[in-house]
Design a protein around this motif. Structure first.
Motif, PDB file in Angstrom:
ATOM      1  N   LYS A 291      -0.117   3.830  -5.219  1.00  0.00           N
ATOM      2  CA  LYS A 291      -0.543   2.888  -4.189  1.00  0.00           C
ATOM      3  C   LYS A 291       0.560   1.858  -3.917  1.00  0.00           C
ATOM      4  CE  LYS A 291      -4.190  -0.137  -4.008  1.00  0.00           C
ATOM      5  NZ  LYS A 291      -4.286  -0.308  -2.567  1.00  0.00           N
TER       6      LYS A 291
ATOM      7  N   GLY B 219       2.762  -1.366  -3.802  1.00  0.00           N
ATOM      8  CA  GLY B 219       3.003  -2.527  -4.649  1.00  0.00           C
ATOM      9  C   GLY B 219       2.663  -2.359  -6.119  1.00  0.00           C
TER      10      GLY B 219
ATOM     11  N   GLY C  83       4.549  -0.832  -8.352  1.00  0.00           N
ATOM     12  CA  GLY C  83       5.749  -0.879  -9.197  1.00  0.00           C
ATOM     13  C   GLY C  83       6.554   0.412  -9.205  1.00  0.00           C
ATOM     14  N   LYS C  84       6.412   1.222  -8.163  1.00  0.00           N
ATOM     15  CA  LYS C  84       7.159   2.493  -8.103  1.00  0.00           C
ATOM     16  C   LYS C  84       8.665   2.243  -8.096  1.00  0.00           C
ATOM     17  CE  LYS C  84       5.038   3.404  -4.292  1.00  0.00           C
ATOM     18  NZ  LYS C  84       4.062   2.300  -4.373  1.00  0.00           N
ATOM     19  N   THR C  85       9.093   1.323  -7.207  1.00  0.00           N
ATOM     20  CA  THR C  85      10.538   1.108  -7.064  1.00  0.00           C
ATOM     21  C   THR C  85      11.122   0.482  -8.329  1.00  0.00           C
ATOM     22  OG1 THR C  85      10.258   0.882  -4.680  1.00  0.00           O
ATOM     23  CG2 THR C  85      12.286   0.004  -5.607  1.00  0.00           C
TER      24      THR C  85
ATOM     25  N   ASP D  16      11.732   6.158   0.572  1.00  0.00           N
ATOM     26  CA  ASP D  16      10.800   5.260   1.247  1.00  0.00           C
ATOM     27  C   ASP D  16      11.502   4.699   2.483  1.00  0.00           C
ATOM     28  OD1 ASP D  16       9.140   3.269   2.113  1.00  0.00           O
ATOM     29  OD2 ASP D  16       8.869   2.334   0.149  1.00  0.00           O
TER      30      ASP D  16
ATOM     31  N   ALA E 250       4.530   4.312  -0.429  1.00  0.00           N
ATOM     32  CA  ALA E 250       3.193   4.194  -1.007  1.00  0.00           C
ATOM     33  C   ALA E 250       2.240   5.209  -0.379  1.00  0.00           C
ATOM     34  CB  ALA E 250       2.677   2.780  -0.767  1.00  0.00           C
TER      35      ALA E 250
ATOM     36  N   ASN F  64       1.230   0.127 -14.771  1.00  0.00           N
ATOM     37  CA  ASN F  64       2.293  -0.881 -14.742  1.00  0.00           C
ATOM     38  C   ASN F  64       1.745  -2.298 -14.614  1.00  0.00           C
ATOM     39  OD1 ASN F  64       4.932  -1.985 -14.546  1.00  0.00           O
ATOM     40  ND2 ASN F  64       4.692  -2.059 -12.321  1.00  0.00           N
TER      41      ASN F  64
ATOM     42  N   PRO G  95       4.199  -3.142 -19.674  1.00  0.00           N
ATOM     43  CA  PRO G  95       3.564  -4.453 -19.673  1.00  0.00           C
ATOM     44  C   PRO G  95       3.966  -5.317 -18.482  1.00  0.00           C
ATOM     45  CG  PRO G  95       4.899  -4.110 -21.659  1.00  0.00           C
ATOM     46  CD  PRO G  95       5.147  -2.953 -20.771  1.00  0.00           C
ATOM     47  N   TYR G  96       3.106  -6.258 -18.179  1.00  0.00           N
ATOM     48  CA  TYR G  96       3.488  -7.300 -17.221  1.00  0.00           C
ATOM     49  C   TYR G  96       4.725  -7.995 -17.783  1.00  0.00           C
ATOM     50  CZ  TYR G  96       3.877 -11.734 -14.966  1.00  0.00           C
ATOM     51  OH  TYR G  96       4.411 -12.810 -14.317  1.00  0.00           O
TER      52      TYR G  96
ATOM     53  N   GLU H 175       9.109  -9.822 -12.540  1.00  0.00           N
ATOM     54  CA  GLU H 175       8.497 -10.477 -11.385  1.00  0.00           C
ATOM     55  C   GLU H 175       9.503 -11.431 -10.725  1.00  0.00           C
ATOM     56  OE1 GLU H 175       4.962 -12.921 -12.010  1.00  0.00           O
ATOM     57  OE2 GLU H 175       4.271 -12.206 -10.055  1.00  0.00           O
TER      58      GLU H 175
ATOM     59  N   GLY I  98      12.178  -9.412  -8.966  1.00  0.00           N
ATOM     60  CA  GLY I  98      11.642  -8.802  -7.744  1.00  0.00           C
ATOM     61  C   GLY I  98      11.552  -9.820  -6.621  1.00  0.00           C
TER      62      GLY I  98
ATOM     63  N   ALA J   6       9.156  -4.662 -20.047  1.00  0.00           N
ATOM     64  CA  ALA J   6       9.074  -3.514 -19.130  1.00  0.00           C
ATOM     65  C   ALA J   6      10.231  -2.552 -19.417  1.00  0.00           C
ATOM     66  CB  ALA J   6       9.131  -3.992 -17.681  1.00  0.00           C
TER      67      ALA J   6
HETATM   68  N1  LIG Z   1       5.875  -4.783 -14.976  1.00  0.00           N
HETATM   69  C1  LIG Z   1       5.932  -5.719 -14.039  1.00  0.00           C
HETATM   70  N2  LIG Z   1       5.716  -7.026 -14.359  1.00  0.00           N
HETATM   71  C2  LIG Z   1       5.773  -8.002 -13.422  1.00  0.00           C
HETATM   72  N3  LIG Z   1       6.051  -7.784 -12.138  1.00  0.00           N
HETATM   73  C3  LIG Z   1       6.270  -6.504 -11.751  1.00  0.00           C
HETATM   74  C4  LIG Z   1       6.220  -5.408 -12.668  1.00  0.00           C
HETATM   75  N4  LIG Z   1       6.501  -4.276 -11.998  1.00  0.00           N
HETATM   76  C5  LIG Z   1       6.709  -4.625 -10.711  1.00  0.00           C
HETATM   77  N5  LIG Z   1       6.587  -5.960 -10.546  1.00  0.00           N
HETATM   78  C6  LIG Z   1       6.749  -6.732  -9.297  1.00  0.00           C
HETATM   79  O1  LIG Z   1       5.777  -6.287  -8.366  1.00  0.00           O
HETATM   80  C7  LIG Z   1       6.321  -6.221  -7.057  1.00  0.00           C
HETATM   81  C8  LIG Z   1       6.123  -4.808  -6.495  1.00  0.00           C
HETATM   82  O2  LIG Z   1       6.913  -3.915  -7.249  1.00  0.00           O
HETATM   83  P1  LIG Z   1       7.640  -2.650  -6.565  1.00  0.00           P
HETATM   84  O3  LIG Z   1       8.386  -3.052  -5.361  1.00  0.00           O
HETATM   85  O4  LIG Z   1       8.359  -1.964  -7.649  1.00  0.00           O
HETATM   86  O5  LIG Z   1       6.348  -1.834  -6.135  1.00  0.00           O
HETATM   87  P2  LIG Z   1       6.288  -0.545  -5.209  1.00  0.00           P
HETATM   88  O6  LIG Z   1       5.163   0.291  -5.720  1.00  0.00           O
HETATM   89  O7  LIG Z   1       7.612   0.100  -5.107  1.00  0.00           O
HETATM   90  O8  LIG Z   1       5.895  -1.215  -3.817  1.00  0.00           O
HETATM   91  P3  LIG Z   1       5.867  -0.471  -2.369  1.00  0.00           P
HETATM   92  O9  LIG Z   1       4.594   0.332  -2.363  1.00  0.00           O
HETATM   93  O10 LIG Z   1       5.830  -1.622  -1.417  1.00  0.00           O
HETATM   94  O11 LIG Z   1       7.089   0.365  -2.277  1.00  0.00           O
HETATM   95  C9  LIG Z   1       7.778  -6.622  -7.176  1.00  0.00           C
HETATM   96  O12 LIG Z   1       7.914  -7.957  -6.815  1.00  0.00           O
HETATM   97  C10 LIG Z   1       8.091  -6.431  -8.646  1.00  0.00           C
HETATM   98  O13 LIG Z   1       9.085  -7.317  -9.085  1.00  0.00           O
END
Ligand SMILES: Nc1ncnc2c1ncn2[C@@H]1O[C@H](COP(=O)(O)OP(=O)(O)OP(=O)(O)O)[C@@H](O)[C@H]1O
Ligand SMILES: [Mg+2]
Length: 249
Positions: A10, A12, A14-16, A40, A136, A188, A211-212, A217, A220, A235
Motif C-alpha cells: 500500500k 506510504g 515503506g517500500k522505497t 514507480d 503503491a 514496517n 521497527p519504527y 523518519e 525521509g 531499521a
Molecule cells: N521504519 C520506519 N520508521 C520510521 N519511518 C519510516 C520507516 N520506514 C519508512 N518511514 C518513513 O515513511 C515515509 C514513507 O516511506 P516510503 O517512501 O519508503 O514509503 P513507500 O511505500 O515507498 O511510499 P509510496 O507508496 O508513496 O511510494 C517516509 O517518510 C519514510 O522516511
C-alpha cells in the motif's frame, strides 16, 4: 542468475525505504553486482540512494516514438532502444540504478514496451541482485509490469488496512499467475511486536518486522540519503538480518 526482488504494498508503507536499505546492505555485504530499478513513475528511489537524476526509460521511449527518423542508419529500432536504455543505467558507488519513469507522449507504446521487456530481461542478466521498487497498490501486478520475480517482498505497516492490502497483493499475484519464487511480508515501522490476530491469514508470508526508526523518519522528511543512516539504526539492523538470510540461501 539474477535474484529479482520486487517490492509491493500500500502507499506510504515503506517500500522505497526498504528497497534503499536492501541495496545498501547488498552492496556492503559484497553480495555481487546490484541493479536498483525505480519502477514507480513518481519515482524517488534514486533520491533515497543518493543517485543524481538522469534520463529515464520513459523519456527514451518518448524520444524514440517522436523521432523515429533520427535512428542512425543501419541500426534497427530494437537495437537503438537497447542502446539508449543501456546509456540510462547510472553507475553509482557499488551498484547501478535504472529509473523507469513513464512515457508522456501520445500514441501506442505496445511495440516499444515489448522491445523494452526483452532489453530489461537481457540487462538483468548482468547482475546478481535486482531490486525493483514499485508504485503503491496492485496496478503494477494487474498491468503485468511485474511479471516475474524470485522474491515478491510485500511491505505493510502494522495496521489492519495495510495488512489486508498485503493479503490481497499475495492473492492477486497468484491469480494473475505472476511467477514468484516466494512471497514474503515484512511489517514496517512497527512500534512493537505484531499482534497475532493481525497476522491471521498471513502466517505463511510473515518474515519479520522492521521497527519504527526515528532516524529513518527524519531522513525521509528531509529527502536524505539511505547511506547516511547510522549502521546502529534499528531499521538498518532488521534489514541486515533479512539480507543475511537472503545471501545464505
Ligand atoms: N521504519 C520506519 N520508521 C520510521 N519511518 C519510516 C520507516 N520506514 C519508512 N518511514 C518513513 O515513511 C515515509 C514513507 O516511506 P516510503 O517512501 O519508503 O514509503 P513507500 O511505500 O515507498 O511510499 P509510496 O507508496 O508513496 O511510494 C517516509 O517518510 C519514510 O522516511
Ligand atoms: Mg515509494
Amino acid at each position: 542468475m539474477a535474484h529479482i526482488i520486487a517490492l509491493a504494498g500500500k502507499g506510504g508503507t515503506g517500500k522505497t525505504t526498504t528497497a534503499g536499505l536492501l541495496v545498501r546492505l547488498l552492496v556492503e555485504q559484497k553480495a555481487g553486482p546490484v541493479l536498483a530499478v525505480d519502477a514507480d513513475p513518481n519515482s524517488n528511489l534514486g533520491e533515497t540512494l543518493g543517485v543524481p537524476d538522469g534520463p529515464t526509460v520513459g523519456g527514451i521511449l518518448d524520444q524514440v516514438a517522436a523521432h523515429a527518423d533520427k535512428i542512425p542508419g543501419g541500426m534497427s529500432k530494437d537495437r537503438y532502444i537497447e542502446y539508449q536504455v543501456q546509456t540510462a543505467v547510472k553507475e553509482a558507488e557499488g551498484f547501478d540504478c535504472l529509473t523507469m519513469g513513464k512515457p508522456e507522449g501520445p500514441g501506442c507504446y505496445c511495440y516499444v514496451n515489448n522491445v523494452l521487456r526483452g532489453v530489461v530481461e537481457r540487462l538483468i542478466g548482468d547482475y546478481r541482485w535486482v531490486i525493483i521498487d514499485n508504485e503503491a497498490g496492485l496496478e503494477h501486478l494487474s498491468r503485468r509490469t511485474t511479471r516475474r520475480c524470485d522474491t515478491l517482498l510485500v511491505i505493510a505497516s502494522d495496521t489492519p488496512v495495510a495488512l489486508r492490502a498485503a493479503q490481497r497483493i499475495s492473492v492477486l499475484a497468484d491469480e494473475l499467475k505472476i511467477k514468484t519464487g516466494r512471497k514474503v511480508l515484512l511489517v514496517n515501522a512497527a512500534a512493537g511486536d505484531i499482534r497475532p490476530e493481525r497476522l491471521a491469514g498471513l502466517r505463511d508470508l510473515y518474515a519479520g518486522r522492521i521497527p519504527y526508526d526515528e532516524a529513518v523518519e527524519r531522513s525521509g522528511a528531509a529527502g536524505g540519503s539511505i547511506w547516511d543512516l547510522p549502521s546502529s539504526s534499528p531499521a538498518y539492523l532488521a534489514v541486515r538480518t533479512f539480507v543475511e538470510g537472503l545471501i545464505r540461501k
